[in-house]
Design a protein around this motif. Sequence first.
Motif, mmCIF file in Angstrom:
data_model
loop_
_atom_site.group_PDB
_atom_site.id
_atom_site.type_symbol
_atom_site.label_atom_id
_atom_site.label_comp_id
_atom_site.label_asym_id
_atom_site.label_seq_id
_atom_site.Cartn_x
_atom_site.Cartn_y
_atom_site.Cartn_z
ATOM 1 N N VAL A 44 -57.782 37.729 160.468
ATOM 2 C CA VAL A 44 -58.769 38.127 159.463
ATOM 3 C C VAL A 44 -58.439 39.504 158.899
ATOM 4 O O VAL A 44 -58.582 39.759 157.706
ATOM 5 N N PHE A 45 -57.975 40.408 159.775
ATOM 6 C CA PHE A 45 -57.624 41.769 159.355
ATOM 7 C C PHE A 45 -56.123 41.976 159.546
ATOM 8 O O PHE A 45 -55.677 42.873 160.277
ATOM 9 N N GLN A 70 -66.238 46.361 157.389
ATOM 10 C CA GLN A 70 -66.724 45.067 156.925
ATOM 11 C C GLN A 70 -67.600 44.439 158.007
ATOM 12 O O GLN A 70 -67.228 44.461 159.188
ATOM 13 N N GLU A 71 -68.743 43.867 157.595
ATOM 14 C CA GLU A 71 -69.636 43.235 158.559
ATOM 15 C C GLU A 71 -69.054 41.905 159.038
ATOM 16 O O GLU A 71 -68.580 41.095 158.232
ATOM 17 N N VAL A 72 -69.080 41.728 160.341
ATOM 18 C CA VAL A 72 -68.521 40.520 160.945
ATOM 19 C C VAL A 72 -69.387 40.105 162.126
ATOM 20 O O VAL A 72 -70.252 40.856 162.589
ATOM 21 N N SER A 82 -67.426 31.880 155.323
ATOM 22 C CA SER A 82 -66.375 32.496 156.140
ATOM 23 C C SER A 82 -66.164 31.674 157.403
ATOM 24 O O SER A 82 -67.060 30.982 157.886
ATOM 25 N N SER A 94 -69.375 45.623 162.827
ATOM 26 C CA SER A 94 -68.476 45.860 161.703
ATOM 27 C C SER A 94 -67.085 46.192 162.216
ATOM 28 O O SER A 94 -66.929 46.775 163.291
ATOM 29 N N ALA A 138 -69.712 37.004 154.983
ATOM 30 C CA ALA A 138 -69.714 36.393 153.654
ATOM 31 C C ALA A 138 -69.896 34.882 153.765
ATOM 32 O O ALA A 138 -69.442 34.261 154.733
ATOM 33 N N ARG A 162 -65.835 36.420 162.556
ATOM 34 C CA ARG A 162 -66.182 35.701 161.336
ATOM 35 C C ARG A 162 -66.915 36.666 160.422
ATOM 36 O O ARG A 162 -67.902 37.283 160.823
ATOM 37 N N LYS A 163 -66.418 36.822 159.208
ATOM 38 C CA LYS A 163 -67.087 37.693 158.261
ATOM 39 C C LYS A 163 -68.459 37.119 157.892
ATOM 40 O O LYS A 163 -68.674 35.921 157.984
#
Length: 566
Positions: free
Chosen positions: A266-267, A209-211, A258, A205, A255, A252-253
């Motif tokens: 990404v962030f 957010q999980e990635v 993604s 994470s 979701a 890579r997220k």
Amino acid sequence: MRILLLSHSFNSLTQRLHVELRERGHDVAVELDIHAEVTRESVALHRPDLVIAPFLKRAIPDDVWRGVRCLVVHPGPPGDRGPAALDWAILDGASEGGVTVLQADGEFDAGPVWAFRSFPMRRAAKSSIYRNEVTYCAVAAVLEAVAAIESGRPAPQPMDADDPRIRVRGPCRQPDRAIDWQHDTTATVLRKIDSADGMPGLVDSLFFQEVRLFDAHEAHGISGVPGTVVAQCDGALARATVDGAVWIGHVRKLAPKSLKLPAATVFAAEAAQLPRRPGCGYAPIRYREHGEVGELAFSFYNGAMATGDCEALLEAYRAALARPTRVLLLTGGPDYWSNGIHLAEIEAADSPADESWRNINAIDDLARAIIETTDRLVVSVIRGNAGAGGVFLSLAADEVWASDQIVLNPHYKDMGNLYGSEYWTYLLPRRAGAANATRITQCRLPMGVAEARRLGIVDRVLSGEALADASLVKFGSTMASDAGFASRLAAKRQRRAADEAEKPLQCYRDEELRRMKLNFYGFDPSYHVARYNFIHKVPKSRTPLTIAGHRSRRAPDRPVGMAVPS
């Protein structure tokens, strides 16, 4: 021999075997492992003497390996059994890796061993070791096995069930390599991310957010509270460990849909609040000088060059031209020289068509700057694979030096009939001739350096120690001190002036971009569909006819020969 390459995808290893086997005169066809019935049909059509499986995710159908000898390339030493040998070797910190070529039978990875090679492990991502050491050893072992079969050597005996080398390990799953940021050292974190690099990526994470994490490097001279993100540089984020920090280049997220993109992209909002720490172990572009030889090194993840990458490299190139050198080496990374425009960043853009246009113009600007350099000699040094626009970008230099272990893909059409730019309509015919230029770009086949050398695409083939930095500098110094240097430079200026008078570079660019604009903005969506499928790894529904010759021509009449020699 008639050889069928059966593979999950036409990946780098499969392409390399395709090149090497064809170079040795074998009749080689490729079938993607889409369905067992498709595999059976391909065997019936091609009627191979031998099936070679370089990269599979499931077993070969029983009736196929019983009917024709099938060799499986396994990225592990003899006795190793399981689907994640390389993952485990990296995760365990093994000192040695291996590749085994074995004959398929009823037990997974347990058939007779025809050949094997070992190699010392280095600290690197799984994808890098696969493209380099594993591929090198796999090619050597496959060629040995093919030669043995051609000579009529009997099949080796399978290992005894009690052989101490036999080791069965299951898949390497996410819990096996989960990072404990409060206790893991930098070396441990790197091993864990390296073991999943390429596919599937390490689940973690960032900013709650999980990635999936990719592209990890040690961050020199950076530290902080373990687990916190403490710096950013060139698209990467530095995350502290118990004894330092690691750069995370791409994420890579989790979701759906993604994309794998630079972590700081990404962030972006979070990265903007972090201090920038250049020169601390993550530098996609570097310049060094050795007397009269300048070296501009660049290594972009997976060889993809986004608009910003092209602009930064052009800026660095212009800065290198301001230095008092006579020879400038353009050295790519060990995995890729360049694969051209950045399809993932294009896919992620609000308008993929607009970003495609910006990206192709940015790489064209770089190519033109190299072509128009007349005050020194420029050399493209290709140590890793190159494809599409990356190959033609290399031809902008005066000479191309290439490793004997690489594969080139000098074509665009597989990406939705993309026309391509980078002044290829000027550069490729000038080197290979008009007829060869048409054949190369239409056939859409991978090319080895032997063929590239014959065609004039590569000027010098390098191997072993000749690829080391010190050797490259020595070659460059010899070029700079050559007695004919001044006359060669004068001839270069004269030829550039003559070419410009005959047809200006801008005309080539305008003609190419007119075709590219249709690819990006025209009524035919093929490029956008192909890019989406490529980026999202949508499985192919059929094998392209360019590599599946058995599906585009009638197999010659001859006995099927399904009995396997003893």
